[in-house]
Design an enzyme around this catalytic site. Structure first.
Site, PDB file in Angstrom:
ATOM      1  N   TYR A 143      -1.088 -25.665 -38.064  1.00 36.06           N
ATOM      2  CA  TYR A 143      -2.002 -24.821 -38.839  1.00 36.06           C
ATOM      3  C   TYR A 143      -2.928 -24.002 -37.940  1.00 36.06           C
ATOM      4  O   TYR A 143      -3.400 -22.944 -38.337  1.00 36.06           O
ATOM      5  CB  TYR A 143      -2.871 -25.684 -39.768  1.00 36.06           C
ATOM      6  CG  TYR A 143      -2.254 -25.962 -41.112  1.00 36.06           C
ATOM      7  CD1 TYR A 143      -1.049 -26.644 -41.201  1.00 36.06           C
ATOM      8  CD2 TYR A 143      -2.870 -25.559 -42.282  1.00 36.06           C
ATOM      9  CE1 TYR A 143      -0.480 -26.911 -42.430  1.00 36.06           C
ATOM     10  CE2 TYR A 143      -2.315 -25.827 -43.523  1.00 36.06           C
ATOM     11  CZ  TYR A 143      -1.117 -26.507 -43.588  1.00 36.06           C
ATOM     12  OH  TYR A 143      -0.562 -26.764 -44.806  1.00 36.06           O
ATOM     13  N   LYS A 194       7.862 -36.751 -36.292  1.00 40.03           N
ATOM     14  CA  LYS A 194       9.270 -36.544 -35.955  1.00 40.03           C
ATOM     15  C   LYS A 194       9.424 -36.763 -34.448  1.00 40.03           C
ATOM     16  O   LYS A 194       9.693 -35.822 -33.683  1.00 40.03           O
ATOM     17  CB  LYS A 194       9.709 -35.124 -36.342  1.00 40.03           C
ATOM     18  CG  LYS A 194       9.928 -34.922 -37.832  1.00 40.03           C
ATOM     19  CD  LYS A 194      11.263 -35.459 -38.337  1.00 40.03           C
ATOM     20  CE  LYS A 194      12.422 -34.581 -37.914  1.00 40.03           C
ATOM     21  NZ  LYS A 194      13.723 -35.136 -38.388  1.00 40.03           N
ATOM     22  N   ASP A 227      11.013 -37.025 -42.409  1.00 36.16           N
ATOM     23  CA  ASP A 227      12.033 -36.763 -43.440  1.00 36.16           C
ATOM     24  C   ASP A 227      12.345 -38.038 -44.210  1.00 36.16           C
ATOM     25  O   ASP A 227      12.437 -38.054 -45.439  1.00 36.16           O
ATOM     26  CB  ASP A 227      13.299 -36.131 -42.837  1.00 36.16           C
ATOM     27  CG  ASP A 227      13.865 -36.916 -41.654  1.00 36.16           C
ATOM     28  OD1 ASP A 227      13.166 -37.795 -41.103  1.00 36.16           O
ATOM     29  OD2 ASP A 227      15.030 -36.646 -41.273  1.00 36.16           O
ATOM     30  N   ASP A 251       0.595 -32.200 -45.575  1.00 34.68           N
ATOM     31  CA  ASP A 251       0.566 -31.222 -46.662  1.00 34.68           C
ATOM     32  C   ASP A 251       1.757 -31.457 -47.585  1.00 34.68           C
ATOM     33  O   ASP A 251       1.617 -31.558 -48.810  1.00 34.68           O
ATOM     34  CB  ASP A 251       0.617 -29.806 -46.061  1.00 34.68           C
ATOM     35  CG  ASP A 251       0.572 -28.728 -47.127  1.00 34.68           C
ATOM     36  OD1 ASP A 251      -0.245 -28.858 -48.056  1.00 34.68           O
ATOM     37  OD2 ASP A 251       1.351 -27.763 -47.027  1.00 34.68           O
ATOM     38  N   ASP A 255       1.993 -33.543 -51.513  1.00 33.57           N
ATOM     39  CA  ASP A 255       2.510 -32.939 -52.750  1.00 33.57           C
ATOM     40  C   ASP A 255       3.591 -33.824 -53.367  1.00 33.57           C
ATOM     41  O   ASP A 255       3.650 -33.996 -54.585  1.00 33.57           O
ATOM     42  CB  ASP A 255       3.096 -31.534 -52.482  1.00 33.57           C
ATOM     43  CG  ASP A 255       2.073 -30.419 -52.726  1.00 33.57           C
ATOM     44  OD1 ASP A 255       0.865 -30.682 -52.564  1.00 33.57           O
ATOM     45  OD2 ASP A 255       2.483 -29.290 -53.075  1.00 33.57           O
TER      46      ASP A 255
HETATM   47  C1  IPM Z   1      -3.529 -28.084 -49.447  1.00 29.75           C
HETATM   48  C2  IPM Z   1      -3.116 -26.653 -49.641  1.00 29.75           C
HETATM   49  C3  IPM Z   1      -3.583 -25.834 -48.458  1.00 29.75           C
HETATM   50  C4  IPM Z   1      -2.892 -26.346 -47.208  1.00 29.75           C
HETATM   51  C5  IPM Z   1      -3.391 -24.318 -48.611  1.00 29.75           C
HETATM   52  C6  IPM Z   1      -4.052 -23.787 -49.866  1.00 29.75           C
HETATM   53  C7  IPM Z   1      -3.881 -23.564 -47.400  1.00 29.75           C
HETATM   54  O1  IPM Z   1      -1.748 -26.589 -49.826  1.00 29.75           O
HETATM   55  O2  IPM Z   1      -4.738 -28.335 -49.301  1.00 29.75           O
HETATM   56  O3  IPM Z   1      -2.676 -28.957 -49.466  1.00 29.75           O
HETATM   57  O4  IPM Z   1      -1.773 -25.937 -46.894  1.00 29.75           O
HETATM   58  O5  IPM Z   1      -3.487 -27.191 -46.528  1.00 29.75           O
HETATM   59 MG    MG Z   2      -0.774 -28.469 -49.940  1.00 29.53          MG
END
Ligand code: IPM
Ligand code: MG
Length: 370
Positions: A143, A194, A227, A251, A255
């Site tokens: 990042y 990884k 993975d 990240d 999710d």
């Molecule tokens: C998160 C989001 C952010 C990230 C974006 C909005 C920049 O996806 O907080 O998970 O990638 O960190």
């Molecule tokens: Mg995210």
């Protein structure tokens, strides 16, 4: 009356202002019923700041964030700002907050409330009772790594570059947070990278192993390739207690983990900086969902992830465990009553709006605190 706690609210874009409105409702409740007053300031971030101030976060807002005891953020971004320059896109405001406040440890709990176990797309028995915590490194890795950019090569071909980079101290400080938190939970840490492909992943594994042997031998440590971790999260998520991983894998994996709980609309997060000499940490709290422009302004969004983020703030920034639990129990109670926003709607349940859910949570707070 406790000393005033300085809170900066950055509601941001899309559904951000609506879900944050429900936090204000709980702040008012705490003021009235628990005699805890927050000194609340508001400022702009993301697209809202681009429109009003010409950039995704102003220096004045950064100063306010630096001076606050805690920052609460709604959401950033939306199609309206799809064409602004990459450097000033709405998300850049959030990334600057993370970087400049040095919020290196991002805590993303994935907890399945009993009332929602059937709302997951996974089989109920796989997720019922699930309680895992992802600790994501938040100020390093790909990042922020340099070099980065897009360049045009001789001959006209273009080249995009990002750099995955970690140092010992960056790895050790986030691993330490994970080990410390594990000791208060299931006492198990799974470190994810990884190491089979990336030198930065190999370093990650070596440094976590060394820290573990030196200071945390009482905690059970395992290592997993990223993975495989994605696969294991949907195969048998209850095998995990605390997962510690880098910025990008964190990240993605968070999710994935969110869907175990039924909806992205349920997941809070805390981003913590280093402790200063008085033991205080800079901190930012935000739901992990985005700005959901498709339902913005319609009073449909689920405010629970933001309310649960507020509870995390009470716990981690103000050491108000009892009040944090109260908010979490109130959320649980509203769900147990069968109230559902659209994202977690199930047959036989009662649909409610954003404000309807907020009202139900404060009513539950009244009942619990009675
Ligand atoms: C998160 C989001 C952010 C990230 C974006 C909005 C920049 O996806 O907080 O998970 O990638 O960190
Ligand atoms: Mg995210």
């Amino acid at each position: 009356m406790a000393a005033n706690k300085k809170l900066l609210i950055l509601a941001g874009d899309g559904i951000g202002p609506e879900v944050m409105g429900e936090v204000r409702r709980v702040v008012d409740w705490m003021d009235r019923r628990r005699h805890v007053s927050f000194d609340v300031a508001e400022a702009l971030v993301g697209g809202a700041a681009i429109d009003e101030e010409g950039g995704p976060i102003s220096d004045a807002t950064m100063d306010a964030a630096m001076g606050a005891d805690a920052v609460l953020l709604g959401a950033c971004g939306g199609p309206k700002w799809a064409d602004v320059a990459f450097e000033i896109r709405p998300e850049a405001g959030l990334l600057r907050l993370r970087k400049d406040l040095e919020l290196f440890a991002n805590l993303r709990p994935a907890l399945v409330f009993d009332a929602l176990a059937e709302a997951s797309t996974l089989k109920t028995e796989l997720v019922a009772g699930l309680d895992i915590l992802i600790v994501r490194e938040l100020t390093g890795g790909v990042y922020f790594g340099e070099p980065r950019g897009i360049e045009t090569l001789e001959g006209g071909e273009r080249r995009g570059v990002n750099t995955q980079v970690y140092t010992t101290s960056e790895i050790v400080r986030v691993a330490r947070v994970a080990f410390d938190l594990a000791r208060k939970r299931g006492n198990r840490v799974c470190s994810v990278e990884k190491a089979n492909v990336m030198e930065s992943g190999l370093l990650w594994r070596e440094e976590v192993t060394r820290l573990h042997a030196a200071e945390y031998a009482d905690v059970e440590l395992s290592h997993m390739l990223a993975d495989n971790c994605g696969m294991q999260l949907v195969r048998a998520p209850k095998q995990f207690d605390v997962i510690v991983t880098d910025n990008l894998f964190g990240d993605m994996l968070s999710d994935v983990a969110s869907m175990l709980t039924g909806s992205l609309g349920m997941l809070p997060s805390a981003s913590l900086g280093p402790e200063d000499s008085s033991g205080r940490r800079r901190a930012l709290y935000e739901p992990i969902h985005g700005s959901a422009p498709d339902i913005a302004g319609e009073n449909k969004a689920n405010p629970l992830a933001t309310l649960l983020s507020f509870a995390m703030m009470l716990r981690y920034s103000f050491d108000m465990e009892e009040d944090a639990l109260l908010v979490e129990r109130a959320v649980e109670r509203a769900l147990a009553q069968g109230l559902r926003t659209g994202d977690i709607m199930q047959p036989g349940m009662t649909p409610v709006s954003t404000t309807g859910m907020g009202e139900a949570v404060t009513a539950a707070l009244d009942a619990l605190a009675a």
